[in-house]
Design a protein around this motif. Sequence first.
Motif, PDB file in Angstrom:
ATOM      1  N   TRP A   1       0.842  -1.192   0.000  1.00  0.00           N
ATOM      2  CA  TRP A   1       0.000   0.000   0.000  1.00  0.00           C
ATOM      3  C   TRP A   1       0.882   1.248   0.000  1.00  0.00           C
ATOM      4  O   TRP A   1       1.507   1.562   1.017  1.00  0.00           O
ATOM      5  CB  TRP A   1      -0.878   0.037   1.257  1.00  0.00           C
ATOM      6  N   PRO A   2       0.932   1.983  -1.114  1.00  0.00           N
ATOM      7  CA  PRO A   2       1.649   3.266  -1.072  1.00  0.00           C
ATOM      8  C   PRO A   2       0.900   4.220  -0.144  1.00  0.00           C
ATOM      9  O   PRO A   2      -0.328   4.161  -0.043  1.00  0.00           O
ATOM     10  CB  PRO A   2       1.624   3.758  -2.516  1.00  0.00           C
ATOM     11  N   VAL A   3       1.611   5.080   0.538  1.00  0.00           N
ATOM     12  CA  VAL A   3       1.018   5.978   1.536  1.00  0.00           C
ATOM     13  C   VAL A   3      -0.180   6.744   0.969  1.00  0.00           C
ATOM     14  O   VAL A   3      -1.211   6.861   1.638  1.00  0.00           O
ATOM     15  CB  VAL A   3       2.085   6.948   2.107  1.00  0.00           C
ATOM     16  N   HIS A   4      -0.086   7.219  -0.266  1.00  0.00           N
ATOM     17  CA  HIS A   4      -1.176   8.029  -0.824  1.00  0.00           C
ATOM     18  C   HIS A   4      -2.455   7.225  -1.078  1.00  0.00           C
ATOM     19  O   HIS A   4      -3.513   7.797  -1.292  1.00  0.00           O
ATOM     20  CB  HIS A   4      -0.728   8.760  -2.099  1.00  0.00           C
ATOM     21  N   LYS A   5      -2.385   5.892  -1.016  1.00  0.00           N
ATOM     22  CA  LYS A   5      -3.571   5.054  -1.220  1.00  0.00           C
ATOM     23  C   LYS A   5      -4.097   4.426   0.073  1.00  0.00           C
ATOM     24  O   LYS A   5      -5.083   3.700   0.050  1.00  0.00           O
ATOM     25  CB  LYS A   5      -3.274   3.952  -2.230  1.00  0.00           C
ATOM     26  N   ILE A   6      -3.457   4.702   1.190  1.00  0.00           N
ATOM     27  CA  ILE A   6      -3.885   4.117   2.458  1.00  0.00           C
ATOM     28  C   ILE A   6      -5.154   4.820   2.927  1.00  0.00           C
ATOM     29  O   ILE A   6      -5.173   6.044   3.098  1.00  0.00           O
ATOM     30  CB  ILE A   6      -2.770   4.220   3.523  1.00  0.00           C
TER      31      ILE A   6
ATOM     32  N   ILE B   1       4.975  -0.087   5.698  1.00  0.00           N
ATOM     33  CA  ILE B   1       6.092  -0.925   6.147  1.00  0.00           C
ATOM     34  C   ILE B   1       6.385  -1.978   5.087  1.00  0.00           C
ATOM     35  O   ILE B   1       5.472  -2.691   4.651  1.00  0.00           O
ATOM     36  CB  ILE B   1       5.753  -1.591   7.500  1.00  0.00           C
ATOM     37  N   PRO B   2       7.639  -2.099   4.666  1.00  0.00           N
ATOM     38  CA  PRO B   2       7.988  -3.085   3.631  1.00  0.00           C
ATOM     39  C   PRO B   2       7.557  -4.501   3.999  1.00  0.00           C
ATOM     40  O   PRO B   2       7.656  -4.908   5.158  1.00  0.00           O
ATOM     41  CB  PRO B   2       9.512  -2.988   3.539  1.00  0.00           C
ATOM     42  N   LEU B   3       7.085  -5.219   3.005  1.00  0.00           N
ATOM     43  CA  LEU B   3       6.682  -6.610   3.193  1.00  0.00           C
ATOM     44  C   LEU B   3       7.916  -7.506   3.236  1.00  0.00           C
ATOM     45  O   LEU B   3       8.965  -7.149   2.714  1.00  0.00           O
ATOM     46  CB  LEU B   3       5.783  -7.068   2.042  1.00  0.00           C
ATOM     47  N   VAL B   4       7.759  -8.667   3.853  1.00  0.00           N
ATOM     48  CA  VAL B   4       8.819  -9.663   3.863  1.00  0.00           C
ATOM     49  C   VAL B   4       8.646 -10.500   2.597  1.00  0.00           C
ATOM     50  O   VAL B   4       7.604 -11.129   2.401  1.00  0.00           O
ATOM     51  CB  VAL B   4       8.740 -10.558   5.124  1.00  0.00           C
TER      52      VAL B   4
END
Length: 165
Positions: free
Chosen positions: A123-128, A144-147
């Motif tokens: 999720w990019p911040v602007h789409k949260i 937060i980056p995914l694993v």
Amino acid sequence: MWQDTRSKIVSASKAAEAVSQAVSQGKKVVFTNGCFDILHAGHVRYLGEARNLGDLLILGLNSDNSVKRQNKAPDRPINNQENRAEVISALAAVDYVIIFDEDTPARLIELIRPGVLVKGGDWPVHKIVGADTVKAAGGEVHSIPLVTGLSTTNVLARIRESQEE
């Protein structure tokens, strides 16, 4: 000694009371949300990182109906909302779990008014959802980056592949 953590599963109004009390004590409240259907190490790391951004972590858990409306897969969620809530509430990083039935957590975010809003790196911040609400109140929004390789979709794919063999 085992501790029953189901008391961490609360109504939205109960969580709002806890948040109000925490904020009055100068604590920073973090909010995240999701399905958390088959819990894996990626979830645990993500929630730990989210909790490290503040003093209290509130988790909005999509209800079964909400998950079905997201069209993740015809058989999702695998675990029902009560079981998902109980499992996620057992994590030390999570302070409160709220099951919500809407398609998005927008109403919860407006009610909770967290100082920090967090979603996974997909999720990019602007789409949260709720980012504008939190930012307008002076809060922070983080992705937060995914694993890599750790997702419920990947776990289910491996299970399905092993059944076909």
